[in-house]
Design an enzyme around this catalytic site. Structure first.
Site, PDB file in Angstrom:
ATOM      1  N   ILE A 146       0.830  -1.213   0.000  1.00 20.08           N
ATOM      2  CA  ILE A 146       0.000   0.000   0.000  1.00 20.08           C
ATOM      3  C   ILE A 146       0.864   1.262   0.000  1.00 20.08           C
ATOM      4  O   ILE A 146       0.420   2.337   0.390  1.00 20.08           O
ATOM      5  CB  ILE A 146      -1.001  -0.019   1.174  1.00 20.08           C
ATOM      6  N   GLY A 147       2.100   1.079  -0.464  1.00 20.16           N
ATOM      7  CA  GLY A 147       3.026   2.206  -0.502  1.00 20.16           C
ATOM      8  C   GLY A 147       4.091   2.093   0.560  1.00 20.16           C
ATOM      9  O   GLY A 147       4.954   2.964   0.693  1.00 20.16           O
TER      10      GLY A 147
ATOM     11  N   GLN B 194       8.540   4.703   6.835  1.00 13.13           N
ATOM     12  CA  GLN B 194       7.391   4.347   7.663  1.00 13.13           C
ATOM     13  C   GLN B 194       7.382   5.145   8.963  1.00 13.13           C
ATOM     14  O   GLN B 194       6.349   5.623   9.409  1.00 13.13           O
ATOM     15  CB  GLN B 194       7.406   2.851   7.981  1.00 13.13           C
TER      16      GLN B 194
ATOM     17  N   GLU C  47       2.708   1.200  12.045  1.00 17.44           N
ATOM     18  CA  GLU C  47       1.836   2.017  12.887  1.00 17.44           C
ATOM     19  C   GLU C  47       2.518   2.650  14.088  1.00 17.44           C
ATOM     20  O   GLU C  47       2.070   3.667  14.599  1.00 17.44           O
ATOM     21  CB  GLU C  47       0.638   1.167  13.336  1.00 17.44           C
TER      22      GLU C  47
ATOM     23  N   GLY D 254       1.813  -7.424   8.271  1.00 17.14           N
ATOM     24  CA  GLY D 254       2.095  -7.993   6.953  1.00 17.14           C
ATOM     25  C   GLY D 254       3.406  -8.746   6.873  1.00 17.14           C
ATOM     26  O   GLY D 254       3.434  -9.923   6.496  1.00 17.14           O
TER      27      GLY D 254
HETATM   28 MO1  MOS Z   1      -3.933  -0.594   9.867  1.00 13.65          MO
HETATM   29  S1  MOS Z   1      -5.068   0.955  10.630  1.00 13.65           S
HETATM   30  O1  MOS Z   1      -4.211  -1.762  11.085  1.00 13.65           O
HETATM   31  O2  MOS Z   1      -4.798  -1.052   8.473  1.00 13.65           O
END
Ligand code: MOS
Length: 696
Positions: A466-467, A595, A662, A509
């Site tokens: 997703i980038g 990131q 995150e 991922g």
């Molecule tokens: Mo991330 S907000 O767990 O897709």
């Protein structure tokens, strides 16, 4: 890729350039809208202009006769869905309206312009009911969900908080709020849907091709293998594309009525503020009790947040507080207000981002009350084990992050007194905060490895990039897993044609997919030895990790922020942020750094800019565009000093890596408000920090 990146064993850890970089900067990487398909049609949605009630009449005659219009689809003519259990996805099955902006139909035309214009010609009559679209902590619509997202228990209580808090030498009782926020990835949600002979193909902007396949197959009553989802390149998601939303169903429904022609639907930026998820607003109360020495003796964290009446979404906001600091006396609660609103969803670090803002703000306030430096206060309350599970940590290097960060930032000479430094108009302060994020491993992913002759290997897994750099990182992982150079790997991802891959969510991922690739390589060697023939292949699934029963697995980090606040206007500038992370092995230093910078920038944005403002009378987000929903531009982002410490964690996965997508946002907003407090003496407990809150 450059010649210096040739590696065999040791690909993990190399600072490899993004393999998809050249395609992206030359515009040849096809995003969902851009796949070359013959004879496409364009969809523009019709959206409810009331909040709650029903559609009582639709006059589409002017739209239907407009030049270029092929179809007007509404609940009156839409195909029936096979499964309407998910009320977010079950659109056009009746005239019922559950929130403002909900899809009530669409116009499909030969051009986007014709579709958009004709959509404006459709006359809709409604019957309206009274609604509730704004979160209030004293509303009569609050309830206790059975569980929180990710399976966390709703409430936890050791039963001794009240007594421990009442007898604490030092106490803090703080109320913190975070606003509704919208993910707003650069690429809007997009679906291109084509039906051919009962098979549905979706070119989709998504964080998970297989999750979309499974959901759409269920909703349309199709065998899974009749739905193909293609997503080689995705322009960001931040969680908004982690679950399929109604836009995908709308495009597929319309395409079903026009067999054989692709129907393209990309949301406008304004449409991105309805129906593709958002971060729930939160109202949080944190209470801390400590003894004379600054040892925490009680922690409670009570959260009120919202969900949609049509589908429960229970953000795990206080879950982090169960583990972060050492005390036996912990209490956490979550209450949801069920409202007539779009369904909230994941947004980068769901639960953690708002929850740690409150916790780390409270920790900063409490440190001052205890007369301790905020780093020293946290070190004093560093747990030996994870109090929530009773397990030791596989690795917990938060203190190492504090020490490294303090040194890089220059924390030592800090005068602890707030409002102690002024340079001209600018009040200058510094603040810090902790960060954490769990190591998630979603089950079920599979990878296939095939020898293609000449020492070249194809590696197939339906994973999404997703980038974030998945193309590059999984190529590096594949190279080391198989024992060849990265140039010998032909990675194939982003398509349900490849083996199942779990969602690119929860920073899981690389752990999930990389573990599947390592396992497939092991099986491949076992089956084909060291000298395989062309065509030899092996497939394996992400193995369970037995160590999760023995260890609590989390990443950690620390931020240091300098804030400058204009003494007259309350304007806040953040010239520098330092982030130090403990995330196990870093697969690719270059993409990892991006990131962290991205996460910290989003935390800065959470602190200073982002806020979706709902007008309760009309139930919509008023500032639904980038003119009024503020996100930082380059000029808002100062120096971002990102680093990580050496951390060896043999328990998390074969790569020794922890997720990094995150953690960069978690706690970074608190570091900013803590710095603003130090600069001004004004404690902002309600995000974002707008100037009015400082000059008041
Ligand atoms: Mo991330 S907000 O767990 O897709």
């Amino acid at each position: 890729m450059s010649a210096t990146t040739r590696t065999a064993g040791g690909a993990i850890g190399a600072s490899l350039d993004r393999l998809d970089g050249p395609q992206k900067v030359t515009g040849t990487a096809p995003y969902a809208y851009e796949h070359r398909l013959d004879n496409p049609l364009y969809l523009f949605p019709l959206r409810s202009e009331i909040v709650l009630g029903r559609v009582t009449g639709i006059d589409a005659s002017a739209a239907e006769t407009h030049a270029g219009v092929v179809l007007v689809i509404t609940h009156e003519n839409a195909p029936r869905l096979a499964d309407t259990g998910d009320k977010e996805l079950a659109i056009l099955q009746s005239g019922e309206v559950a929130f403002r902006g909900q899809y009530i139909g669409a116009v499909v035309a030969e051009t986007f312009e014709a579709a958009r214009h004709a959509a404006g010609l459709v006359e809709v009559a409604y019957e309206e009911e009274p609604h509730e679209a704004e979160l209030r902590e004293d509303g009569d619509n609050l309830y206790t969900p059975e569980r929180l997202n990710a399976g966390f228990p709703t409430d936890t209580d050791e039963g001794i908080f009240d007594a421990a808090y009442a007898s604490a030498a030092v106490t803090l009782d703080g109320r913190y709020t975070t606003p509704m926020e919208h993910n707003n990835p650069m690429e809007p949600h997009t679906t291109v849907a084509v039906w051919e002979g009962g098979d549905l193909t979706l070119y989709e902007s998504t964080q998970g091709t297989h999750p979309v396949q499974r959901t759409v197959a269920k909703v349309f009553g199709l065998d899974r293998n009749r739905v193909r989802v293609v997503a080689p390149y995705v322009g960001g998601g931040f969680g908004a594309k982690g679950l399929p939303h109604a836009n995908t169903v709308l495009a597929a429904l319309a395409a079903q009525m026009i067999e054989g022609r692709p129907v393209k639907f990309a949301l406008t930026r304004q449409q991105m503020f309805t129906g593709v998820g958002y971060r729930t607003p939160t109202i949080q109360r944190v209470r801390l009790g400590a003894d004379d020495e600054g040892n925490l003796t009680a922690i409670s964290h009570d959260v009120v947040e919202q969900t949609a009446k049509i589908k429960e979404f229970a953000e795990q906001t206080a879950a982090v507080t169960r583990s972060m600091y050492a005390t036996q006396n912990r209490r956490t609660t979550h209450r949801l207000a069920a409202l007539d609103v779009p369904v909230p969803s994941w947004m980068r670090a769901p639960g953690k981002a708002p929850g740690v803002f409150a916790l780390e703000s409270a920790m900063d306030e409490m440190a001052e009350k205890c007369g301790l430096d905020p780093i020293e206060f946290r070190i004093r309350n560093e747990p030996e084990i994870d109090f929530e599970t009773g397990l030791p940590y596989s690795s917990r290097n938060l203190v190492a992050c504090f020490r490294a960060g303090a040194k890089r930032f220059g924390w030592e000479d800090r005068n602890p007194a707030p409002r102690s430094r002024q340079e001209g108009h600018w009040l200058v302060g510094t603040g810090m905060a902790s960060s954490t994020y769990p190591v998630y491993r979603l089950p079920g992913s599979r990878a296939t490895i095939r020898h293609e002759g000449g020492g070249k290997y194809a590696v197939e897994i339906g994973a999404a990039d997703i980038g974030t750099g998945t193309w590059t990182a999984l190529t590096q992982i594949s190279a080391d897993a198989i024992g060849v150079g990265v140039e010998d790997i032909d990675l194939r991802i982003g398509d349900t044609t490849f083996p199942f891959a779990s969602v690119a969510g929860g920073s899981s991922g690389i752990t999930a997919w990389g573990s599947a690739i390592f396992e497939a390589a092991r099986v491949f060697r076992e089956r084909h030895g060291d000298d395989p023939s062309e065509g030899d292949e092996a497939q394996a699934r992400t193995p369970d990790n037995p160590e999760t029963k023995n260890y609590a697995m989390h990443a950690f980090g620390a931020y240091f922020v300098e804030a400058r606040v204009d003494a007259d206007t309350g304007e806040v500038r953040v010239p520098r942020m330092t982030g130090v992370f403990a995330v196990g092995n870093v697969i690719n230093a270059k993409t990892a750094r991006s990131q962290f910078v991205g996460g910290m920038t989003m935390g800065l944005s959470m602190a200073l800019h982002e806020e979706s403002l709902v007008d309760g009378r009309f139930g919509h987000v008023v500032n639904h565009d980038f003119a009024e929903y503020h996100i930082p531009t380059n000029a808002d982002v100062g120096e971002m000093d990102v680093s990580w410490i050496d951390e060896d964690d043999p328990y998390v996965n074969p790569m020794g890596s922890k997720g990094i997508g995150e953690i960069g946002i978690v706690g970074s907003a608190a570091a900013v408000t803590n710095a603003v407090y130090h600069a001004t003496g004004v404690r902002i407990r309600d995000l974002p920090i707008t100037p009015d809150k400082l000059v008041r």
